[in-house]
Design a protein around this motif. Structure first.
Motif, PDB file in Angstrom:
ATOM      1  N   THR A 259       0.353  14.538  24.279  1.00 32.74           N
ATOM      2  CA  THR A 259       0.856  15.461  24.060  1.00 32.74           C
ATOM      3  C   THR A 259       0.571  16.663  25.164  1.00 32.74           C
ATOM      4  O   THR A 259      -0.608  17.437  24.684  1.00 32.74           O
ATOM      5  CB  THR A 259       1.231  15.796  22.226  1.00 32.74           C
ATOM      6  OG1 THR A 259       1.823  14.827  21.743  1.00 32.74           O
ATOM      7  CG2 THR A 259       2.561  17.306  22.587  1.00 32.74           C
TER       8      THR A 259
ATOM      9  N   HIS B  40       6.509  14.673  15.361  1.00 34.88           N
ATOM     10  CA  HIS B  40       5.688  16.583  16.806  1.00 34.88           C
ATOM     11  C   HIS B  40       7.067  16.937  16.210  1.00 34.88           C
ATOM     12  O   HIS B  40       6.728  18.200  16.342  1.00 34.88           O
ATOM     13  CB  HIS B  40       5.867  15.764  17.928  1.00 34.88           C
ATOM     14  CG  HIS B  40       5.306  15.138  18.280  1.00 34.88           C
ATOM     15  ND1 HIS B  40       4.997  14.170  18.015  1.00 34.88           N
ATOM     16  CD2 HIS B  40       4.679  15.437  19.206  1.00 34.88           C
ATOM     17  CE1 HIS B  40       3.238  13.735  18.830  1.00 34.88           C
ATOM     18  NE2 HIS B  40       3.576  14.112  19.934  1.00 34.88           N
TER      19      HIS B  40
ATOM     20  N   CYS C  77      -0.101   9.229  20.742  1.00 29.83           N
ATOM     21  CA  CYS C  77       0.914   9.943  21.579  1.00 29.83           C
ATOM     22  C   CYS C  77       0.043  10.793  22.411  1.00 29.83           C
ATOM     23  O   CYS C  77      -0.995  11.902  21.462  1.00 29.83           O
ATOM     24  CB  CYS C  77       1.996  10.940  20.697  1.00 29.83           C
ATOM     25  SG  CYS C  77       3.074  11.456  21.935  1.00 29.83           S
TER      26      CYS C  77
ATOM     27  N   LEU D 219       6.466  21.221  22.167  1.00 31.17           N
ATOM     28  CA  LEU D 219       5.673  20.131  22.346  1.00 31.17           C
ATOM     29  C   LEU D 219       6.112  19.262  23.407  1.00 31.17           C
ATOM     30  O   LEU D 219       6.881  18.637  23.491  1.00 31.17           O
ATOM     31  CB  LEU D 219       5.454  19.523  20.948  1.00 31.17           C
ATOM     32  CG  LEU D 219       4.930  20.507  20.495  1.00 31.17           C
ATOM     33  CD1 LEU D 219       4.459  19.836  18.993  1.00 31.17           C
ATOM     34  CD2 LEU D 219       3.359  21.225  20.615  1.00 31.17           C
TER      35      LEU D 219
ATOM     36  N   MET E 187       6.284  15.004  25.154  1.00 30.70           N
ATOM     37  CA  MET E 187       5.594  14.000  24.590  1.00 30.70           C
ATOM     38  C   MET E 187       5.277  13.314  25.980  1.00 30.70           C
ATOM     39  O   MET E 187       6.173  12.628  26.682  1.00 30.70           O
ATOM     40  CB  MET E 187       6.322  13.352  23.035  1.00 30.70           C
ATOM     41  CG  MET E 187       6.487  14.085  21.577  1.00 30.70           C
ATOM     42  SD  MET E 187       7.368  13.065  21.077  1.00 30.70           S
ATOM     43  CE  MET E 187       7.092  11.515  20.430  1.00 30.70           C
TER      44      MET E 187
ATOM     45  N   VAL F   4      10.830  20.207  20.989  1.00 32.60           N
ATOM     46  CA  VAL F   4       9.992  18.793  20.893  1.00 32.60           C
ATOM     47  C   VAL F   4      10.877  18.176  22.486  1.00 32.60           C
ATOM     48  O   VAL F   4      11.816  17.728  22.797  1.00 32.60           O
ATOM     49  CB  VAL F   4      10.075  18.506  20.135  1.00 32.60           C
ATOM     50  CG1 VAL F   4       9.428  17.013  20.795  1.00 32.60           C
ATOM     51  CG2 VAL F   4       9.278  19.137  18.831  1.00 32.60           C
TER      52      VAL F   4
END
Length: 276
Positions: free
Chosen positions: A168, A199, A166, A175, A177, A211
């Motif tokens: 990121t 995550h 991933c 975070l 993605m 996230v």
């Protein structure tokens, strides 16, 4: 002759292209360049306003008569795992996570190709070569990490297979993605869901409240899984709100559903990117 960059970001609109999420529709994107000393602040600010990063560009959908694409994020403090998500974590307990600088490898590209060929062979990235893949991973003007997930070594010193990756971004409030891909043969392991769950755990450990998952699109089977996460928020009508019942959100088109581009740009809140 030397030219300086404009003080304020310049926004542009792409030409209409076939929508990758809803059949028979056309997508259009509002975008701006992400560069210079103020890149981190701009990425943080515009991510909170529904934008996403792709290399050195920030964009969000701005289709002529459709507002189906909604930016989605999870409130980490309020998230609770469902029974099925706990089973997914248990099935993938053999994976080990490592985080590195954004640097592309041949091993990553081989996994990326397997993922595209079996899961997204007709998608917009299907023809991406190794150089374009490297650009996707490495061309980032902000704080980014490549997070790899490998099988536990069978014996000490043996090579561990790369199962998922991933890209990121580390924002000031969460975070993001940017893009993930994984071993397509492990269908029963629900690796896409596992990456999101992991995550959430990373964000919890380092004290980040959100996230960011990209876009959720009501009516799109490709994006439906995102609505399965508790504490999910969507950016709708210029503000973040709890998703509530996913069926309450419509992906229908309407000729007056989208404001003129000039009005959209005027409402974007820009950070002060001047050096302090």
């Amino acid at each position: 002759m030397r030219h300086s960059l404009p003080l304020a970001p310049q926004f542009y609109v792409t030409a209409p292209q076939p929508c990758p999420y809803l059949d028979g529709r056309a997508e259009r994107k509002l975008f701006t360049a992400l560069q210079g000393e103020g890149a981190e602040k701009l990425n943080n600010s515009l991510s909170r306003q529904g934008f996403r990063r792709s290399q050195n560009v920030l964009y969000r959908p701005s289709c002529a008569d459709c507002t189906a694409c909604l930016s989605a994020r999870i409130r980490v403090a309020d998230f609770t795992q469902s029974r099925s998500q706990r089973r997914i974590l248990k099935r993938n307990a053999d994976l080990r996570r490592t985080a590195t600088s954004p640097w592309a490898t041949e091993e990553q590209y081989a996994l990326f190709r397997r993922y595209l060929d079996l899961r997204h062979a007709d998608g917009g990235m299907a023809d991406m070569d190794v150089f374009e893949f490297a650009a996707m991973i490495e061309e980032t003007p902000v704080k980014s990490r490549v997070i790899e997930y490998r099988e536990s070594a069978a014996t000490p010193g043996s090579v561990r297979a790369l199962i998922a990756t991933c890209l990121t971004d580390v924002l000031d409030d969460g975070l993001s993605m940017v893009y993930s891909f994984y071993e397509p043969d492990r269908i029963k392991d629900s690796l896409g869901t596992y990456l999101i769950l992991d995550h959430i755990e990373i964000a919890r450990r380092i004290g980040l409240p959100y996230v960011y998952l990209g876009y959720w699109v009501p009516g799109s089977r490709k994006m439906g899984y995102k609505a399965n996460f508790a504490a999910l928020e969507i950016f709708k009508g210029g503000e973040w709100m709890d998703i509530g019942n996913p069926e309450d959100h419509s992906g229908e088109t309407h000729p007056l559903s989208v404001d003129p581009i000039a009005d959209q740009v005027a409402r974007i809140q820009l950070p002060d990117t001047r050096s302090s």
